[in-house]
Write an enzyme that holds these catalytic residues in place. Structure first.
Site, mmCIF file in Angstrom:
data_model
loop_
_atom_site.group_PDB
_atom_site.id
_atom_site.type_symbol
_atom_site.label_atom_id
_atom_site.label_comp_id
_atom_site.label_asym_id
_atom_site.label_seq_id
_atom_site.Cartn_x
_atom_site.Cartn_y
_atom_site.Cartn_z
ATOM 1 N N HIS A 158 0.839 -1.206 0.000
ATOM 2 C CA HIS A 158 0.000 0.000 0.000
ATOM 3 C C HIS A 158 0.876 1.259 0.000
ATOM 4 O O HIS A 158 0.614 2.210 -0.736
ATOM 5 C CB HIS A 158 -0.852 0.071 1.281
ATOM 6 N N LYS A 188 -17.166 -7.048 7.513
ATOM 7 C CA LYS A 188 -15.865 -7.575 7.971
ATOM 8 C C LYS A 188 -15.492 -6.959 9.308
ATOM 9 O O LYS A 188 -15.349 -5.737 9.413
ATOM 10 C CB LYS A 188 -14.775 -7.196 6.965
ATOM 11 N N SER A 198 -3.076 -7.624 3.015
ATOM 12 C CA SER A 198 -3.272 -7.452 4.463
ATOM 13 C C SER A 198 -3.736 -8.756 5.093
ATOM 14 O O SER A 198 -3.336 -9.094 6.211
ATOM 15 C CB SER A 198 -4.318 -6.364 4.730
HETATM 16 O O1 PNS Z 1 -8.507 -3.013 0.576
HETATM 17 P P1 PNS Z 1 -9.742 -3.566 -0.089
HETATM 18 O O2 PNS Z 1 -10.649 -4.207 0.947
HETATM 19 O O3 PNS Z 1 -9.423 -4.478 -1.243
HETATM 20 O O4 PNS Z 1 -10.518 -2.302 -0.713
HETATM 21 C C1 PNS Z 1 -11.747 -2.428 -1.407
HETATM 22 C C2 PNS Z 1 -12.483 -1.075 -1.394
HETATM 23 C C3 PNS Z 1 -12.646 -0.584 0.035
HETATM 24 C C4 PNS Z 1 -11.690 -0.056 -2.179
HETATM 25 C C5 PNS Z 1 -13.878 -1.289 -2.055
HETATM 26 O O5 PNS Z 1 -14.517 -2.349 -1.437
HETATM 27 C C6 PNS Z 1 -14.741 -0.036 -1.983
HETATM 28 O O6 PNS Z 1 -14.564 0.877 -2.762
HETATM 29 N N1 PNS Z 1 -15.649 0.010 -0.987
HETATM 30 C C7 PNS Z 1 -16.506 1.138 -0.728
HETATM 31 C C8 PNS Z 1 -17.968 0.826 -1.054
HETATM 32 C C9 PNS Z 1 -18.224 1.001 -2.544
HETATM 33 O O7 PNS Z 1 -18.082 2.058 -3.108
HETATM 34 N N2 PNS Z 1 -18.613 -0.129 -3.171
HETATM 35 C C10 PNS Z 1 -18.897 -0.173 -4.585
HETATM 36 C C11 PNS Z 1 -17.648 -0.503 -5.383
HETATM 37 S S1 PNS Z 1 -17.960 -0.500 -7.121
#
Ligand code: PNS
Length: 155
Positions: A13, A37, A123
């Site tokens: 990251h 989660k 992670s």
């Molecule tokens: O570190 P991660 O868990 O892989 O990150 C994923 C993340 C948080 C970037 C993604 O799940 C996200 O954007 N979540 C926010 C909710 C959202 O906008 N969901 C629609 C995505 S198209």
């Protein structure tokens, strides 16, 4: 914006954040809340760790958002989401999210190829290896290693 769960932030990251901070005048690191989660670290702890390990980057700010990433981008007038791609296996889901996000508000997603040193890093693997006593000192910043040791010793 560099969005993610950051539970906890890893060297992978940090590499992406450092590179985004060289590309853009201002970079937000957004700790997104995933209700389904239960994390190892509370969101406040994640934010604190990210602030500590990004303190050398004057143009990086750390925040959290509960809701859609596109809404966060709108609130902050953020034109681009920066994501690291570790391998082809990341691409399917990342492409779906990028297309969904662009369709929702027009926000762009920029993919940065991860440094190959970190192509296997996540992670969740860091949490698992650390939980079983494995050495993750080369995968996370020292502050995160200390936090992992404190957390896993305590629980
Ligand atoms: O570190 P991660 O868990 O892989 O990150 C994923 C993340 C948080 C970037 C993604 O799940 C996200 O954007 N979540 C926010 C909710 C959202 O906008 N969901 C629609 C995505 S198209």
């Amino acid at each position: 914006v560099c969005p993610g769960s950051f539970d906890p932030i890893t060297n992978g990251h940090l590499d992406i954040i450092a590179r985004a901070s060289r590309l853009y005048d201002e970079v937000y690191v957004a700790v997104m809340i995933n209700q389904s989660k239960k994390g190892l670290f509370e969101v406040d702890e994640r934010i604190e760790l990210i602030r500590e390990v990004t303190s050398e980057f004057a143009n990086v700010r750390v925040e959290t958002h509960h809701g859609l990433l596109v809404d966060y981008c709108k609130q902050r007038d953020i034109p681009a989401i920066v994501k690291g791609l570790r391998a082809v296996s990341d691409f399917d889901y990342e492409l779906q999210m990028a297309q969904m996000n662009n369709g929702l508000t027009g926000v762009e997603t920029l993919f940065v190829p991860t440094n190959p040193t970190y192509s296997f890093l996540s992670s969740s693997l860091v949490r698992e290896v650390a939980a079983w006593g494995g050495d993750v000192s080369h995968l996370v910043p020292p502050q995160v290693l200390a936090a992992l040791n404190r957390r896993l010793r305590k629980d």
